[in-house]
Design a protein around this motif. Structure first.
Motif, PDB file in Angstrom:
ATOM      1  N   ILE A 112       0.897  -1.164  -0.147  1.00 22.96           N
ATOM      2  CA  ILE A 112      -0.039  -0.134   0.119  1.00 22.96           C
ATOM      3  C   ILE A 112       1.024   1.183  -0.006  1.00 22.96           C
ATOM      4  N   THR A 113       0.870   2.074  -0.989  1.00 21.71           N
ATOM      5  CA  THR A 113       1.743   3.317  -0.888  1.00 21.71           C
ATOM      6  C   THR A 113       0.554   4.287  -0.964  1.00 21.71           C
ATOM      7  N   ARG A 114       1.315   5.523  -0.289  1.00 19.44           N
ATOM      8  CA  ARG A 114       0.816   6.855  -0.175  1.00 19.44           C
ATOM      9  C   ARG A 114       0.236   7.425  -1.584  1.00 19.44           C
ATOM     10  N   GLU A 115       1.054   7.232  -2.536  1.00 16.96           N
ATOM     11  CA  GLU A 115       0.375   7.959  -3.852  1.00 16.96           C
ATOM     12  C   GLU A 115      -0.862   6.898  -4.597  1.00 16.96           C
ATOM     13  N   ALA A 116      -0.836   5.814  -4.065  1.00 19.32           N
ATOM     14  CA  ALA A 116      -1.965   4.829  -4.709  1.00 19.32           C
ATOM     15  C   ALA A 116      -3.110   5.414  -3.763  1.00 19.32           C
ATOM     16  N   VAL A 117      -2.972   5.288  -2.549  1.00 21.12           N
ATOM     17  CA  VAL A 117      -4.098   5.893  -1.589  1.00 21.12           C
ATOM     18  C   VAL A 117      -4.729   7.039  -1.960  1.00 21.12           C
ATOM     19  N   VAL A 118      -3.959   8.190  -2.131  1.00 17.78           N
ATOM     20  CA  VAL A 118      -4.328   9.408  -2.617  1.00 17.78           C
ATOM     21  C   VAL A 118      -5.152   9.403  -4.160  1.00 17.78           C
ATOM     22  N   LEU A 127      -8.013  -3.828  -4.747  1.00 15.41           N
ATOM     23  CA  LEU A 127      -6.534  -4.573  -4.851  1.00 15.41           C
ATOM     24  C   LEU A 127      -6.587  -5.811  -4.474  1.00 15.41           C
ATOM     25  N   VAL A 128      -7.557  -6.228  -3.536  1.00 19.56           N
ATOM     26  CA  VAL A 128      -7.962  -7.870  -3.257  1.00 19.56           C
ATOM     27  C   VAL A 128      -8.448  -8.581  -4.314  1.00 19.56           C
ATOM     28  N   MET A 129      -9.416  -7.828  -5.059  1.00 14.35           N
ATOM     29  CA  MET A 129     -10.070  -8.272  -6.380  1.00 14.35           C
ATOM     30  C   MET A 129      -8.816  -8.877  -7.528  1.00 14.35           C
ATOM     31  N   ARG A 133      -3.041   1.533   5.957  1.00 21.27           N
ATOM     32  CA  ARG A 133      -2.275   2.686   5.854  1.00 21.27           C
ATOM     33  C   ARG A 133      -1.119   2.560   4.951  1.00 21.27           C
ATOM     34  N   PRO A 134      -0.698   3.749   4.316  1.00 20.33           N
ATOM     35  CA  PRO A 134       0.391   3.539   3.414  1.00 20.33           C
ATOM     36  C   PRO A 134       1.710   2.963   4.211  1.00 20.33           C
ATOM     37  N   GLY A 135       2.367   1.927   3.533  1.00 22.83           N
ATOM     38  CA  GLY A 135       3.427   1.588   3.936  1.00 22.83           C
ATOM     39  C   GLY A 135       2.905  -0.080   4.609  1.00 22.83           C
ATOM     40  N   ASP A 136       1.599  -0.394   4.668  1.00 24.76           N
ATOM     41  CA  ASP A 136       1.127  -1.562   4.905  1.00 24.76           C
ATOM     42  C   ASP A 136       1.405  -2.830   3.871  1.00 24.76           C
ATOM     43  N   ILE A 137       1.541  -3.835   4.246  1.00 21.55           N
ATOM     44  CA  ILE A 137       1.550  -4.982   3.227  1.00 21.55           C
ATOM     45  C   ILE A 137       0.526  -5.959   3.577  1.00 21.55           C
ATOM     46  N   LEU A 138      -0.367  -6.062   2.495  1.00 24.88           N
ATOM     47  CA  LEU A 138      -1.394  -6.917   2.826  1.00 24.88           C
ATOM     48  C   LEU A 138      -1.382  -8.577   2.086  1.00 24.88           C
ATOM     49  N   ILE A 139      -1.953  -9.342   2.683  1.00 26.29           N
ATOM     50  CA  ILE A 139      -1.765 -10.751   2.069  1.00 26.29           C
ATOM     51  C   ILE A 139      -3.329 -11.271   2.297  1.00 26.29           C
ATOM     52  N   ALA A 140      -3.782 -11.618   1.073  1.00 29.21           N
ATOM     53  CA  ALA A 140      -5.430 -12.456   1.049  1.00 29.21           C
ATOM     54  C   ALA A 140      -4.944 -13.754   1.020  1.00 29.21           C
ATOM     55  N   THR A 141      -5.921 -14.333   1.765  1.00 28.60           N
ATOM     56  CA  THR A 141      -6.207 -15.998   1.686  1.00 28.60           C
ATOM     57  C   THR A 141      -7.241 -16.278   1.692  1.00 28.60           C
ATOM     58  N   ARG A 142      -7.858 -17.100   0.590  1.00 21.96           N
ATOM     59  CA  ARG A 142      -8.896 -17.617   0.306  1.00 21.96           C
ATOM     60  C   ARG A 142      -9.332 -19.025   0.580  1.00 21.96           C
ATOM     61  N   THR A 145     -12.682 -14.847   2.228  1.00 26.36           N
ATOM     62  CA  THR A 145     -11.280 -14.142   2.050  1.00 26.36           C
ATOM     63  C   THR A 145     -11.146 -13.283   3.204  1.00 26.36           C
ATOM     64  N   THR A 146      -9.789 -13.653   3.623  1.00 25.57           N
ATOM     65  CA  THR A 146      -9.264 -13.005   5.039  1.00 25.57           C
ATOM     66  C   THR A 146      -8.066 -12.113   4.541  1.00 25.57           C
ATOM     67  N   VAL A 147      -8.092 -11.009   4.794  1.00 24.51           N
ATOM     68  CA  VAL A 147      -6.809 -10.217   4.297  1.00 24.51           C
ATOM     69  C   VAL A 147      -6.311  -9.679   5.754  1.00 24.51           C
ATOM     70  N   VAL A 148      -4.885  -9.994   5.724  1.00 22.75           N
ATOM     71  CA  VAL A 148      -3.967  -9.559   6.986  1.00 22.75           C
ATOM     72  C   VAL A 148      -3.103  -8.465   6.546  1.00 22.75           C
ATOM     73  N   ASN A 149      -2.740  -8.013   7.472  1.00 23.09           N
ATOM     74  CA  ASN A 149      -1.567  -6.838   7.433  1.00 23.09           C
ATOM     75  C   ASN A 149      -0.069  -7.492   7.890  1.00 23.09           C
ATOM     76  N   GLN A 150       0.795  -6.691   7.659  1.00 21.68           N
ATOM     77  CA  GLN A 150       2.314  -7.045   7.860  1.00 21.68           C
ATOM     78  C   GLN A 150       2.408  -7.944   9.385  1.00 21.68           C
ATOM     79  N   THR A 151       1.654  -7.388  10.381  1.00 23.39           N
ATOM     80  CA  THR A 151       1.644  -7.985  11.764  1.00 23.39           C
ATOM     81  C   THR A 151       0.761  -9.184  11.867  1.00 23.39           C
ATOM     82  N   GLY A 152      -0.041  -9.534  11.067  1.00 26.37           N
ATOM     83  CA  GLY A 152      -1.219 -10.793  11.111  1.00 26.37           C
ATOM     84  C   GLY A 152      -2.421 -10.217  11.416  1.00 26.37           C
ATOM     85  N   ALA A 153      -2.628  -9.032  11.555  1.00 23.69           N
ATOM     86  CA  ALA A 153      -3.898  -8.553  12.261  1.00 23.69           C
ATOM     87  C   ALA A 153      -4.986  -8.646  10.884  1.00 23.69           C
TER      88      ALA A 153
END
Length: 150
Positions: free
Chosen positions: A23-29, A65-67, A96-105, A126-134
């Protein structure tokens, strides 16, 4: 691309995991400016004073993004799929910008159509977690998929 898979090839309980989604700030905006222009998505100053304490991605951006990840990871190969319905879409954490997401289906259900036996339905969670596993997002989808041709 993985081998094409059809209704007969899919079993409840099988899982697939997509690629990391940065997730980048530029893409979010950029996304929010066009589709969800709320201050918490496009204005750093307003976002820092808001309830989230900083810029966050639109939930619709995350879902898009998950799609995209689902299409690119192609768990059913190049078999043509048709989305029928999405249920229980929940945004559980700000992304947030800087997050890394992983989708598991996970495939929950596989049913052949009684109206049109050339097709069936797959219900997936589908479950999407961030870099901390949340867990940041969850949803269920109903997908139409063809049966293997003769």
């Amino acid at each position: 691309m993985p081998q094409d898979r059809y209704l007969e090839d899919i079993v409840p309980g099988e899982t697939s995991t997509g690629a990391p989604i940065a997730i980048t700030r530029e893409a979010v905006v950029a996304f929010a400016t066009e589709f969800d222009p709320q201050p918490m998505h496009i204005d750093n100053a307003a976002a820092s004073e808001g309830r989230f304490g900083g810029l966050i991605a639109s939930g619709w951006h995350v879902a898009s993004l998950v799609m995209r990840d689902f299409v690119l990871s192609a768990p059913f190969g190049g078999t043509p799929l048709l989305g029928i319905r999405m249920d229980n879409l929940c945004w559980l954490l700000p992304v947030r910008p800087g997050d890394i997401l992983i989708a598991t289906r996970e495939v929950l259900e596989v049913v052949r159509s009684s109206k049109n036996p050339a097709y069936g339905r797959i219900r997936m969670s589908t479950t999407v977690v961030n870099q901390t596993g949340a867990v940041a997002m969850t949803m269920e989808t109903l997908i139409q998929i063809p049966v293997r041709g003769d």
